[in-house]
Design an enzyme around this catalytic site. Sequence first.
Site, short mmCIF file in Angstrom:
data_model
loop_
_atom_site.label_atom_id
_atom_site.label_comp_id
_atom_site.label_asym_id
_atom_site.label_seq_id
_atom_site.Cartn_x
_atom_site.Cartn_y
_atom_site.Cartn_z
N HIS A 63 0.85 -1.19 0.00
CA HIS A 63 0.00 0.00 0.00
C HIS A 63 0.88 1.25 0.00
O HIS A 63 1.11 1.85 -1.05
CB HIS A 63 -0.94 -0.07 1.21
CG HIS A 63 -2.03 0.93 1.23
ND1 HIS A 63 -2.28 1.81 0.21
CD2 HIS A 63 -2.98 1.19 2.18
CE1 HIS A 63 -3.32 2.57 0.53
NE2 HIS A 63 -3.75 2.21 1.71
N HIS B 3 -1.78 -0.92 -11.41
CA HIS B 3 -2.68 -0.49 -10.34
C HIS B 3 -3.94 -1.31 -10.41
O HIS B 3 -4.40 -1.66 -11.50
CB HIS B 3 -3.01 1.01 -10.50
CG HIS B 3 -3.57 1.63 -9.27
ND1 HIS B 3 -4.89 1.53 -8.93
CD2 HIS B 3 -2.98 2.34 -8.28
CE1 HIS B 3 -5.08 2.16 -7.78
NE2 HIS B 3 -3.95 2.66 -7.37
N ASP C 79 3.37 6.13 -7.35
CA ASP C 79 4.63 5.89 -6.65
C ASP C 79 5.86 5.93 -7.55
O ASP C 79 6.98 5.88 -7.05
CB ASP C 79 4.58 4.53 -5.95
CG ASP C 79 3.63 4.55 -4.78
OD1 ASP C 79 3.64 5.56 -4.07
OD2 ASP C 79 2.89 3.59 -4.59
N1 CMC Z 1 5.42 -5.38 -13.34
C1 CMC Z 1 5.30 -6.45 -14.16
N2 CMC Z 1 4.15 -7.12 -14.33
C2 CMC Z 1 3.08 -6.71 -13.66
C3 CMC Z 1 3.12 -5.59 -12.80
C4 CMC Z 1 4.34 -4.92 -12.65
N3 CMC Z 1 4.45 -3.86 -11.85
N4 CMC Z 1 1.90 -5.39 -12.26
C5 CMC Z 1 1.10 -6.35 -12.77
N5 CMC Z 1 1.82 -7.15 -13.62
C6 CMC Z 1 1.29 -8.24 -14.42
C7 CMC Z 1 1.06 -9.47 -13.57
O1 CMC Z 1 2.20 -10.31 -13.54
C8 CMC Z 1 -0.10 -10.11 -14.29
O2 CMC Z 1 0.40 -10.72 -15.46
P1 CMC Z 1 -0.22 -12.14 -15.96
O3 CMC Z 1 -1.63 -11.81 -16.36
O4 CMC Z 1 0.66 -12.55 -17.09
O5 CMC Z 1 -0.14 -13.06 -14.78
C9 CMC Z 1 -0.94 -8.92 -14.75
O6 CMC Z 1 0.01 -7.85 -14.90
C10 CMC Z 1 -2.03 -8.50 -13.77
O7 CMC Z 1 -1.45 -8.30 -12.48
P2 CMC Z 1 -2.22 -8.48 -11.08
O8 CMC Z 1 -1.21 -8.82 -10.04
O9 CMC Z 1 -3.38 -9.39 -11.27
O10 CMC Z 1 -2.78 -7.03 -10.85
P3 CMC Z 1 -3.34 -6.45 -9.47
O11 CMC Z 1 -4.42 -5.50 -9.82
O12 CMC Z 1 -3.69 -7.53 -8.51
O13 CMC Z 1 -2.08 -5.70 -8.88
C11 CMC Z 1 -0.55 -4.01 -8.22
C12 CMC Z 1 -1.95 -4.31 -8.80
C13 CMC Z 1 -0.43 -2.50 -7.99
C14 CMC Z 1 -0.40 -4.70 -6.83
C15 CMC Z 1 0.53 -4.52 -9.22
O14 CMC Z 1 0.38 -3.89 -10.45
C16 CMC Z 1 1.95 -4.35 -8.66
O15 CMC Z 1 2.43 -5.21 -7.93
N6 CMC Z 1 2.63 -3.20 -9.02
C17 CMC Z 1 3.94 -2.93 -8.49
C18 CMC Z 1 3.81 -2.39 -7.05
C19 CMC Z 1 3.31 -0.96 -7.04
O16 CMC Z 1 3.76 -0.11 -7.79
N7 CMC Z 1 2.35 -0.70 -6.12
C20 CMC Z 1 1.79 0.67 -5.94
C21 CMC Z 1 0.33 0.73 -6.20
S1 CMC Z 1 -0.30 2.42 -6.23
C22 CMC Z 1 -0.20 2.95 -4.57
C23 CMC Z 1 -1.42 2.66 -3.74
O17 CMC Z 1 -2.56 2.81 -4.24
O18 CMC Z 1 -1.22 2.30 -2.55
#
Ligand code: CMC
Length: 438
Positions: free
Chosen positions: A267, A306, A362
């Site tokens: 987060h 996101h 971020d």
């Molecule tokens: N780099 C590479 N691949 C990614 C990334 C990333 N940053 N984010 C998502 N993916 C891929 C993931 O591997 C998956 O691929 P596949 O369909 O082939 O398995 C696909 O994209 C969907 O990902 P997900 O994990 O289902 O997406 P989510 O909505 O559950 O996750 C997230 C959202 C923010 C946790 C994720 O994008 C992530 O881990 N980002 C990096 C950490 C980050 O920057 N977090 C800050 C969020 S904004 C601040 C806040 O609101 O607190």
Amino acid sequence: MPDTLTLTDNRTGLTYEVPIEDGAVRANALRQVKVEEADFGLMSYDPAFLNTASVRSAITFIDGDVGILRYRGYPIEQLAVDSTYLETAFLLLFGELPTKDELARFEHEVTYHTFVHENVKTLMTGFRYDAHPMGMFVSVVAALGTLYPEASKVDDPDVRLAQVIRLIAKVPTIAAWSYRHNKGLPYVYPDNDLGFAENFLSMMFKMAESKYSPDPALVRALEVLFILHADHEQNCSANAMRAIGSSKVDPYSALAGAAAALYGPLHGGANEAVLRMLAQIGDVKHVPEFVERVKSGEGRLMGFGHRVYKNYDPRAKIIKETADSVFEVTGRNPLLDIALELEKIALEDEYFVSRKLYPNVDFYSGLIYQALGLPTAMFPVLFAIPRTAGWLAQWLEGIVDPEQKIARPRQIYIGAAERNYVPVDQRTAGARDLVAAH
Ligand code: CMC
């Protein structure tokens, strides 16, 4: 066409008509779906609330597909240019932009509540020298509530308002003191002649000078970051604030819980991870190789992607521009070139394009904080200061919402059926052995 959903239960052949309101059906409407009269009724199962609205809220609007963020209807882009953090906080809390007089009064009230009881100082000096500032922040906000026992009267609007002012005013003081504590420096008292962001910088960095005067461009940059982080509807910490607040506990305890949720790396901690990633890449020429590693599943591109935004996070766009104004004063952060190259390559790459992965809030904020001289451990604390306004707005809305009751989800029990107690000398495998076997 009626605004209803017709459900057929194939177990019984019965059909049900469920009203659709605001694009949603009430989960409770499913309870009538039963096989036998004595059944509990059908539930919906939605871990992590992926498709469940838990509130009706008038505070913040997000359209993640097109990258829209509005507070009370006002686009974030306009607030970031024209507003101040305190004006935005007023808007979030009370629903409208303040008149000139209202704003002056609110600014005055917040400014004159920035001091904390000396007991708070004594409490903070008790932390170990290297205590994480966010751990201190969470604990001290909870402790602050013990100084205001009347805060438990959450059904009294005057009492609520007094705590809202106190919390918004005092969180920068607690935040700055947690930093000074880590540094082994004397705590700096608030300066009531300074604005909100300026006073925070003074409490962070003032040394022997009689008056601390930071560069106006840096003050404005911090103000913009505060505006952008003030609220983001039902995220993990806002949900914690509402859930804890629904028990009618005082807002200090609820806000400490919300801040604890923000402390988690998924987060509030991602901008720190971005900086670590950029440092690890080390040079622009290593960017293509790093992107290939991410694509092959070796880690994530931090600061990208996101849950809600499937487009460029509107806050990231503004932060990128703010970074330029900061670097003009502080000098260019050498990691910026790596970040820009990473963004350029990722935005053209099929892997990121097809998954709709764009820079989030971020990606650039950590670079600015670093340029302002703020250590990475302070990043979640810097997030918590402005988010206090959002948490309190969400709490106030929840407290007066006649539909809200104590938050209490259902569960689907998957454990053992009833069984008889086994005396200790007759047991074969213990629970720890079973855990170890997994
Ligand atoms: N780099 C590479 N691949 C990614 C990334 C990333 N940053 N984010 C998502 N993916 C891929 C993931 O591997 C998956 O691929 P596949 O369909 O082939 O398995 C696909 O994209 C969907 O990902 P997900 O994990 O289902 O997406 P989510 O909505 O559950 O996750 C997230 C959202 C923010 C946790 C994720 O994008 C992530 O881990 N980002 C990096 C950490 C980050 O920057 N977090 C800050 C969020 S904004 C601040 C806040 O609101 O607190």
